[in-house]
Motif scaffolding. Structure first.
Motif, PDB file in Angstrom:
ATOM      1  N   VAL A 108      -1.751  75.492  59.833  1.00 31.89           N
ATOM      2  CA  VAL A 108      -0.258  75.929  59.504  1.00 31.89           C
ATOM      3  C   VAL A 108       0.016  76.293  58.181  1.00 31.89           C
ATOM      4  N   ASP A 109       0.844  77.065  58.544  1.00 27.79           N
ATOM      5  CA  ASP A 109       1.577  77.375  56.883  1.00 27.79           C
ATOM      6  C   ASP A 109       2.433  76.415  56.293  1.00 27.79           C
ATOM      7  N   GLU A 110       1.794  75.859  55.391  1.00 28.28           N
ATOM      8  CA  GLU A 110       2.810  75.061  54.132  1.00 28.28           C
ATOM      9  C   GLU A 110       4.583  74.802  54.654  1.00 28.28           C
ATOM     10  N   ARG A 111       4.811  76.333  54.125  1.00 28.09           N
ATOM     11  CA  ARG A 111       6.097  76.357  54.924  1.00 28.09           C
ATOM     12  C   ARG A 111       6.872  75.577  55.873  1.00 28.09           C
ATOM     13  N   ILE A 112       5.808  76.404  57.103  1.00 26.93           N
ATOM     14  CA  ILE A 112       6.432  75.686  58.554  1.00 26.93           C
ATOM     15  C   ILE A 112       6.064  74.450  59.188  1.00 26.93           C
ATOM     16  N   ALA A 113       5.024  73.972  58.550  1.00 26.89           N
ATOM     17  CA  ALA A 113       4.837  72.529  58.381  1.00 26.89           C
ATOM     18  C   ALA A 113       5.078  71.583  58.468  1.00 26.89           C
ATOM     19  N   LEU A 171       9.681  68.203  64.268  1.00 24.93           N
ATOM     20  CA  LEU A 171      10.476  68.559  66.427  1.00 24.93           C
ATOM     21  C   LEU A 171       9.624  67.855  67.010  1.00 24.93           C
ATOM     22  N   ALA A 172       8.246  67.691  66.150  1.00 26.51           N
ATOM     23  CA  ALA A 172       7.109  66.818  67.438  1.00 26.51           C
ATOM     24  C   ALA A 172       7.939  65.099  66.877  1.00 26.51           C
ATOM     25  N   SER A 209       5.302  62.619  58.250  1.00 23.56           N
ATOM     26  CA  SER A 209       3.241  63.301  57.121  1.00 23.56           C
ATOM     27  C   SER A 209       2.151  63.434  57.766  1.00 23.56           C
ATOM     28  N   LEU A 210       1.902  62.565  58.307  1.00 21.70           N
ATOM     29  CA  LEU A 210       0.515  62.626  59.575  1.00 21.70           C
ATOM     30  C   LEU A 210       0.483  64.334  60.011  1.00 21.70           C
ATOM     31  N   GLY A 211       2.040  64.524  61.037  1.00 22.19           N
ATOM     32  CA  GLY A 211       2.289  65.913  61.243  1.00 22.19           C
ATOM     33  C   GLY A 211       1.259  66.694  60.398  1.00 22.19           C
ATOM     34  N   VAL A 212       2.177  66.878  59.021  1.00 20.17           N
ATOM     35  CA  VAL A 212       2.317  68.377  57.815  1.00 20.17           C
ATOM     36  C   VAL A 212       0.839  67.986  57.392  1.00 20.17           C
ATOM     37  N   LEU A 213       0.006  67.174  57.453  1.00 18.65           N
ATOM     38  CA  LEU A 213      -1.715  67.522  57.258  1.00 18.65           C
ATOM     39  C   LEU A 213      -2.262  67.628  57.596  1.00 18.65           C
TER      40      LEU A 213
END
Length: 138
Positions: free
Chosen positions: A95-100, A106-107, A83-87
């Motif tokens: 980064v594109d919302e579809r790839i994030a 992975l991270a 969740s934090l990574g996506v934000l």
């Protein structure tokens, strides 16, 4: 502590298998339940499966109630890290919302691996070497 590459590969394979198990359970349960109860039940089933696969295949350790009750912390950690990574990826790195979500997932793998290894092998490390090896063979 040295981490064998085979352990990391097995952990990753269990994660992929677990994701497939979750999705298959979800689809099967959707025939009898509304989507959200199906989602929750599929999640719980896959988490239990992940626990046993990781204890037996990845870490070759004996499952215990203590480990079983602590294991959901790995899922919570995975959720927080992704969740934090996506934000961070979307808002700061653009980064594109579809790839994030994929990148964040992975991270999260190394963090989840370290935590699950700590939970599932903690008591085994405290036993004498011969006893720990005997427990892993059971």
């Amino acid at each position: 502590m040295r981490v064998p590459l085979l352990q990391i590969a097995t952990f990753t394979a269990v994660g992929v298998l677990n994701t497939g198990t979750f999705y298959l359970c979800y689809l099967l349960l959707r025939g009898w339940l509304p989507y959200y109860p199906a989602y929750v039940l599929a999640f719980l089933i896959s988490m239990v499966g992940s626990f046993f696969l990781n204890t037996h295949l990845t870490y070759r350790t004996r499952p215990t109630w203590r480990k079983f009750l602590l294991f959901p912390l790995t899922n919570l950690t995975n959720f927080v890290v992704t969740s934090l990574g996506v934000l961070v990826l979307v808002e700061w790195a653009h980064v594109d919302e579809r790839i994030a979500p994929l990148t964040a997932a992975l991270a999260a793998v190394p963090v989840t691996f370290v935590l699950s290894r700590r939970i599932l092998t903690h008591r085994d490390a405290e036993r004498p070497a011969g006893e720990a090896a005997a427990g892993a063979r059971r």
